[in-house]
Scaffold this motif. Structure first.
Motif, mmCIF file in Angstrom:
data_model
loop_
_atom_site.group_PDB
_atom_site.id
_atom_site.type_symbol
_atom_site.label_atom_id
_atom_site.label_comp_id
_atom_site.label_asym_id
_atom_site.label_seq_id
_atom_site.Cartn_x
_atom_site.Cartn_y
_atom_site.Cartn_z
ATOM 1 N N MET A 101 -0.652 1.562 -5.012
ATOM 2 C CA MET A 101 -1.192 2.238 -2.880
ATOM 3 C C MET A 101 -2.648 1.969 -3.637
ATOM 4 N N ARG A 102 -3.436 1.736 -3.026
ATOM 5 C CA ARG A 102 -4.950 1.791 -2.762
ATOM 6 C C ARG A 102 -5.776 2.543 -1.346
ATOM 7 N N ALA A 103 -6.258 2.482 -0.852
ATOM 8 C CA ALA A 103 -6.784 3.014 0.119
ATOM 9 C C ALA A 103 -8.696 2.803 -0.302
ATOM 10 N N VAL A 104 -9.178 2.518 0.864
ATOM 11 C CA VAL A 104 -10.809 2.016 1.205
ATOM 12 C C VAL A 104 -10.583 3.093 2.305
ATOM 13 N N LEU A 105 -11.819 4.377 2.065
ATOM 14 C CA LEU A 105 -12.469 5.568 3.127
ATOM 15 C C LEU A 105 -13.547 5.131 3.263
ATOM 16 N N GLN A 106 -13.793 4.790 4.928
ATOM 17 C CA GLN A 106 -14.846 4.475 5.342
ATOM 18 C C GLN A 106 -15.350 5.880 5.951
ATOM 19 N N ARG A 107 -16.137 7.078 5.826
ATOM 20 C CA ARG A 107 -16.813 7.413 7.168
ATOM 21 C C ARG A 107 -17.106 6.792 7.617
ATOM 22 N N VAL A 108 -17.078 7.043 9.130
ATOM 23 C CA VAL A 108 -17.583 5.874 10.749
ATOM 24 C C VAL A 108 -18.306 7.133 11.997
ATOM 25 N N THR A 109 -18.954 6.739 12.236
ATOM 26 C CA THR A 109 -18.924 7.253 13.549
ATOM 27 C C THR A 109 -18.674 6.415 14.962
ATOM 28 N N GLN A 110 -17.592 5.419 14.139
ATOM 29 C CA GLN A 110 -17.333 4.826 15.225
ATOM 30 C C GLN A 110 -16.727 3.183 14.177
ATOM 31 N N ALA A 111 -14.989 2.675 14.711
ATOM 32 C CA ALA A 111 -14.443 2.041 14.666
ATOM 33 C C ALA A 111 -13.874 0.980 15.641
ATOM 34 N N SER A 112 -13.088 0.025 15.350
ATOM 35 C CA SER A 112 -12.405 -0.373 15.792
ATOM 36 C C SER A 112 -11.842 -1.722 15.721
ATOM 37 N N CYS A 113 -10.148 -1.976 15.717
ATOM 38 C CA CYS A 113 -10.226 -3.254 15.544
ATOM 39 C C CYS A 113 -9.400 -4.244 17.028
ATOM 40 N N VAL A 114 -9.600 -5.958 16.531
ATOM 41 C CA VAL A 114 -9.489 -6.743 17.712
ATOM 42 C C VAL A 114 -8.926 -7.741 17.059
ATOM 43 N N LEU A 140 -8.569 1.433 5.303
ATOM 44 C CA LEU A 140 -8.364 0.524 4.722
ATOM 45 C C LEU A 140 -6.714 0.266 4.038
ATOM 46 N N LEU A 141 -5.581 0.335 4.049
ATOM 47 C CA LEU A 141 -4.702 0.218 2.740
ATOM 48 C C LEU A 141 -3.819 -0.708 2.412
ATOM 49 N N GLY A 142 -3.607 -0.874 1.252
ATOM 50 C CA GLY A 142 -3.260 -2.206 0.754
ATOM 51 C C GLY A 142 -2.045 -1.040 -0.520
ATOM 52 N N ILE A 143 -0.608 -2.200 -0.245
ATOM 53 C CA ILE A 143 0.450 -1.598 -0.790
ATOM 54 C C ILE A 143 0.972 -2.784 -1.773
ATOM 55 N N GLU A 144 0.914 -2.294 -2.720
ATOM 56 C CA GLU A 144 2.232 -3.559 -3.473
ATOM 57 C C GLU A 144 2.984 -3.039 -4.341
ATOM 58 N N GLU A 145 4.270 -3.815 -4.604
ATOM 59 C CA GLU A 145 5.294 -3.637 -4.666
ATOM 60 C C GLU A 145 6.115 -2.933 -5.166
ATOM 61 N N ALA A 146 5.370 -2.068 -6.526
ATOM 62 C CA ALA A 146 5.455 -0.915 -6.937
ATOM 63 C C ALA A 146 5.568 0.405 -6.102
ATOM 64 N N ASP A 147 5.162 0.638 -4.871
ATOM 65 C CA ASP A 147 5.038 1.359 -4.695
ATOM 66 C C ASP A 147 5.877 2.230 -3.620
ATOM 67 N N THR A 148 5.701 3.657 -3.958
ATOM 68 C CA THR A 148 7.049 4.102 -4.260
ATOM 69 C C THR A 148 6.697 5.250 -2.488
ATOM 70 N N ALA A 149 7.676 5.468 -1.955
ATOM 71 C CA ALA A 149 7.644 6.921 -1.216
ATOM 72 C C ALA A 149 6.379 8.155 -1.581
ATOM 73 N N GLU A 150 6.733 8.408 -2.900
ATOM 74 C CA GLU A 150 5.758 9.488 -3.244
ATOM 75 C C GLU A 150 4.177 8.989 -3.308
ATOM 76 N N ASP A 151 3.926 7.635 -3.565
ATOM 77 C CA ASP A 151 2.444 7.534 -3.711
ATOM 78 C C ASP A 151 2.414 7.631 -1.774
ATOM 79 N N LEU A 152 3.201 7.371 -1.284
ATOM 80 C CA LEU A 152 2.418 7.269 0.439
ATOM 81 C C LEU A 152 2.029 8.985 0.425
ATOM 82 N N ASP A 153 3.218 9.709 0.223
ATOM 83 C CA ASP A 153 3.124 11.131 0.494
ATOM 84 C C ASP A 153 1.556 11.692 -0.501
ATOM 85 N N TRP A 154 1.377 11.365 -1.307
ATOM 86 C CA TRP A 154 0.286 11.620 -2.337
ATOM 87 C C TRP A 154 -1.171 11.080 -1.248
ATOM 88 N N LEU A 155 -1.061 9.847 -1.105
ATOM 89 C CA LEU A 155 -2.004 8.580 -0.315
ATOM 90 C C LEU A 155 -2.638 9.673 0.812
#
Length: 150
Positions: free
Chosen positions: A1-14, A30-45
């Motif tokens: 599991m990968r995440a790109v974390l951006q500190r923002v003053t504002q953000a939106s999705c349309v 921004l969250l990327g999930i691969e086939e091998a990811d588990t609940a443990e990966d999710l909790d840690w992230l």
């Protein structure tokens, strides 16, 4: 599991002209999930995202977490974080999880982040053509990969 974390003053999705998620001060994740990811990966992230101290304190040092600044989170699914660019110029996405694996993990991440922050998590729409707008604060952008925990 990968995440790109951006500190923002504002953000939106349309999506299709409709705003699906919008925040002011906080994180665009921004969250990327691969086939091998588990609940443990999710909790840690999720813990890592919420605990990340990248907001300025009274001395302008990065010492505060999202909770310390009462920030919000906009979570966007982003399968392209697992793009393979080794061969040629057209990226491959075979490592990215298929929707039957990715959607439940993405939805669980929403629940987990909401529980950890005691706030509603703003989102995009999984698999949609999303238009993301943001004002990156700093700019501060951090990449986190659950395969690099140690």
């Amino acid at each position: 599991m990968r995440a790109v974390l951006q500190r923002v003053t504002q953000a939106s999705c349309v999506v299709d002209g409709n705003t699906t998620g919008e925040i002011n001060k906080g994180f665009l994740v921004l969250l990327g999930i691969e086939e091998a990811d588990t609940a443990e990966d999710l909790d840690w992230l999720a813990q890592k995202i919420v605990g990340m101290r990248i907001f300025g304190d009274e001395n302008d040092l990065m010492n505060k977490s999202i909770a310390d600044v009462n920030g919000d989170i906009l979570l966007i699914s982003q399968f392209t974080l697992f793009a393979s660019t080794k061969k040629g110029n057209r990226p491959g996405f075979t490592r990215a999880a298929k929707p039957n694996v990715a959607i439940p993990l993405y939805e669980e991440m929403i629940v987990k982040l909401a529980a950890l922050t005691n706030k509603k998590i703003e989102t995009g729409i999984f698999g949609a053509d999303m238009k993301i707008s943001l004002v990156n604060d700093g700019p501060v952008t951090i990449m986190i990969d659950t395969k690099n925990k140690e």
